[in-house]
Design a protein around this motif. Structure first.
Motif, PDB file in Angstrom:
ATOM      1  N   LYS A  58       0.819  -1.218   0.000  1.00 19.80           N
ATOM      2  CA  LYS A  58       0.000   0.000   0.000  1.00 19.80           C
ATOM      3  C   LYS A  58       0.854   1.270   0.000  1.00 19.80           C
ATOM      4  CE  LYS A  58      -2.063  -1.309   3.751  1.00 19.80           C
ATOM      5  NZ  LYS A  58      -1.447  -2.642   3.826  1.00 19.80           N
ATOM      6  N   SER A  59       1.804   1.321   0.932  1.00 21.02           N
ATOM      7  CA  SER A  59       2.598   2.548   1.053  1.00 21.02           C
ATOM      8  C   SER A  59       3.467   2.773  -0.182  1.00 21.02           C
ATOM      9  CB  SER A  59       3.471   2.492   2.307  1.00 21.02           C
ATOM     10  OG  SER A  59       2.664   2.394   3.446  1.00 21.02           O
ATOM     11  N   THR A  60       4.009   1.695  -0.703  1.00 22.43           N
ATOM     12  CA  THR A  60       4.824   1.808  -1.911  1.00 22.43           C
ATOM     13  C   THR A  60       3.961   2.292  -3.076  1.00 22.43           C
ATOM     14  OG1 THR A  60       6.049  -0.108  -1.057  1.00 22.43           O
ATOM     15  CG2 THR A  60       6.538   0.585  -3.305  1.00 22.43           C
ATOM     16  N   GLY A  94       7.490   2.590   8.674  1.00 22.69           N
ATOM     17  CA  GLY A  94       7.849   2.115   7.347  1.00 22.69           C
ATOM     18  C   GLY A  94       7.178   2.936   6.262  1.00 22.69           C
ATOM     19  N   ASP A  95       5.909   3.303   6.495  1.00 22.16           N
ATOM     20  CA  ASP A  95       5.173   4.127   5.540  1.00 22.16           C
ATOM     21  C   ASP A  95       5.913   5.426   5.281  1.00 22.16           C
ATOM     22  OD1 ASP A  95       3.250   2.254   5.515  1.00 22.16           O
ATOM     23  OD2 ASP A  95       1.840   3.328   6.792  1.00 22.16           O
ATOM     24  N   ARG A  96       6.344   6.045   6.373  1.00 26.50           N
ATOM     25  CA  ARG A  96       7.018   7.337   6.243  1.00 26.50           C
ATOM     26  C   ARG A  96       8.268   7.189   5.385  1.00 26.50           C
ATOM     27  NH1 ARG A  96       6.237  11.661   9.503  1.00 26.50           N
ATOM     28  NH2 ARG A  96       4.403  11.544  10.812  1.00 26.50           N
ATOM     29  N   ILE A 143      -6.152   8.071   1.856  1.00 25.78           N
ATOM     30  CA  ILE A 143      -6.197   7.566   3.227  1.00 25.78           C
ATOM     31  C   ILE A 143      -5.725   6.124   3.216  1.00 25.78           C
ATOM     32  CG2 ILE A 143      -7.653   7.085   5.222  1.00 25.78           C
ATOM     33  CD1 ILE A 143      -9.528   9.311   4.201  1.00 25.78           C
ATOM     34  N   GLU A 144      -4.507   5.911   3.712  1.00 26.18           N
ATOM     35  CA  GLU A 144      -3.995   4.539   3.782  1.00 26.18           C
ATOM     36  C   GLU A 144      -4.335   3.939   5.134  1.00 26.18           C
ATOM     37  OE1 GLU A 144       0.249   3.798   3.140  1.00 26.18           O
ATOM     38  OE2 GLU A 144       0.083   1.924   4.257  1.00 26.18           O
ATOM     39  N   THR A 145      -4.953   2.782   5.123  1.00 22.96           N
ATOM     40  CA  THR A 145      -5.230   2.119   6.389  1.00 22.96           C
ATOM     41  C   THR A 145      -4.939   0.635   6.269  1.00 22.96           C
ATOM     42  OG1 THR A 145      -6.863   1.737   8.109  1.00 22.96           O
ATOM     43  CG2 THR A 145      -7.675   1.816   5.882  1.00 22.96           C
TER      44      THR A 145
HETATM   45 MG   LIG Z   1       1.912   0.836   4.783  1.00 22.56          MG
END
Ligand SMILES: [Mg+2]
Ligand SMILES: Nc1nc2c(ncn2[C@@H]2O[C@H](COP(=O)(O)OP(=O)(O)O)[C@@H](O)[C@H]2O)c(=O)[nH]1
Length: 306
Positions: A58-60, A94-96, A143-145
């Protein structure tokens, strides 16, 4: 003072927005009186939910989407929402890191949020946070969840367009994916397209969706293959998200979303009110001793009767 804040947000200044988001995250009661104006001062940004199991990318993918939208001249707001704070701290960190590429970009605003407040839990924290980014002129707002059952569904209900990110390694996971998808996904990104099995999983999902039958009222999700790490498929995904905006704003869809948001707010409010009832402890005790049934207890607590 409220006026000043809305104007500061509209000016694009980052610091007032960051401070406001902190107040929202803390459930600071001083937020309450500014909500109507904050909500009304939004520009109507496209709110896009990105959900799915941990590690699916998701974050990538969000990082890649930010790049795509920046090339299209858009200012992008991101809320990384943490449904189970202590447990997913590492994920947020990790997202950051994965979005660090855009850290210095003044037209990208990224913020992670946990729900600590009294304003009504995670759902409220999220929509108020999105309203703040909207008032500050970011569009789209992502909005990532982390997919964690109930919260996943709630965030999906808030978002106008929901992308479920999956990274199936084997065909036999597909059946499990399907159940959750039908409820929330407008678009499914089968990510890690560089790995074997992604195309096959996507084909199987498409086949299943098309035979899902008449039980499902919403239209079946669009299934796409992406490789977040290389950016392959990301332009198509951004196009599909943008194309869904119009469908999300059809009156019936907008009403559905509004109704579930108000229902959620009602439940939060009513719950808060009941817990504040001085007769709470005694009423709970009576239910525990089977002298009172739970429904009657809830009614009495809501009515302010012990
Ligand atoms: Mg993530
Ligand atoms: N091979 C491959 N790895 C990916 C892809 N997208 C993400 N990853 C990796 O999968 C891991 C988890 O990614 P992350 O974005 O943090 O997933 P999240 O937990 O869903 O946000 C990281 O090591 C990423 O580099 C992809 O398309 N292909």
């Amino acid at each position: 003072m409220t006026h000043g804040l809305i104007e500061e947000l509209a000016s694009g200044a980052r610091r007032p927005l960051a401070r406001l988001l902190t107040r929202i995250e803390n459930g600071d009661p001083s937020i309450r009186p500014i909500l109507p104006e904050l909500f009304a001062s939004g520009h109507g940004a496209h709110v896009v939910g990105i959900t799915g199991p941990p590690g699916s990318g998701k974050s990538t993918l969000v990082n890649a989407l930010i790049g795509e939208w920046r090339r299209r001249g858009k200012r992008v707001g991101i809320l990384a929402v943490d449904p189970s704070s202590p447990y997913t701290r590492g994920a947020i960190l990790g997202d950051r890191i994965r979005m660090m590429e855009h850290a210095a970009d003044r037209d990208v605003f990224m913020r992670s949020m946990a729900a600590r407040g009294e304003l009504g839990g995670l759902a409220a924290t999220t929509w108020i946070g999105a309203a703040a980014l909207d008032a500050a002129g970011y569009d789209p707002i992502l909005i990532e969840t982390v997919g964690a059952g109930q919260s996943e569904v709630e965030i999906a209900r808030l978002a106008e367009t929901t992308v479920v990110v999956e990274a199936p390694e084997m065909g036999d996971e597909v059946q499990a994916i399907k159940a959750g998808l039908l409820e929330v996904a407008d678009i499914v990104a089968v990510n890690k397209g560089d790995r074997p099995g992604a195309d096959r999983a996507a084909r199987q999902l498409r086949a299943m969706m098309s035979t899902a039958g008449g039980r499902v009222e919403r239209s079946p999700p669009k299934i796409m293959v992406t490789t977040a790490t290389s950016g392959e498929g990301v332009t198509d995904l951004a196009d599909a998200i943008e194309a869904h905006r119009a469908a999300a704003r059809e009156p019936l869809a907008a009403r559905d979303r509004a109704a579930s948001q108000v229902r959620r707010a009602l439940a939060d409010l009513a719950g808060g009110r009941a817990v504040a009832n001085p007769a709470w402890d005694e009423t709970i005790q009576r239910v525990a001793e089977r002298q009172l049934d739970p429904l009657t207890a809830a009614e009495r607590l809501l009515d302010g009767v012990g």
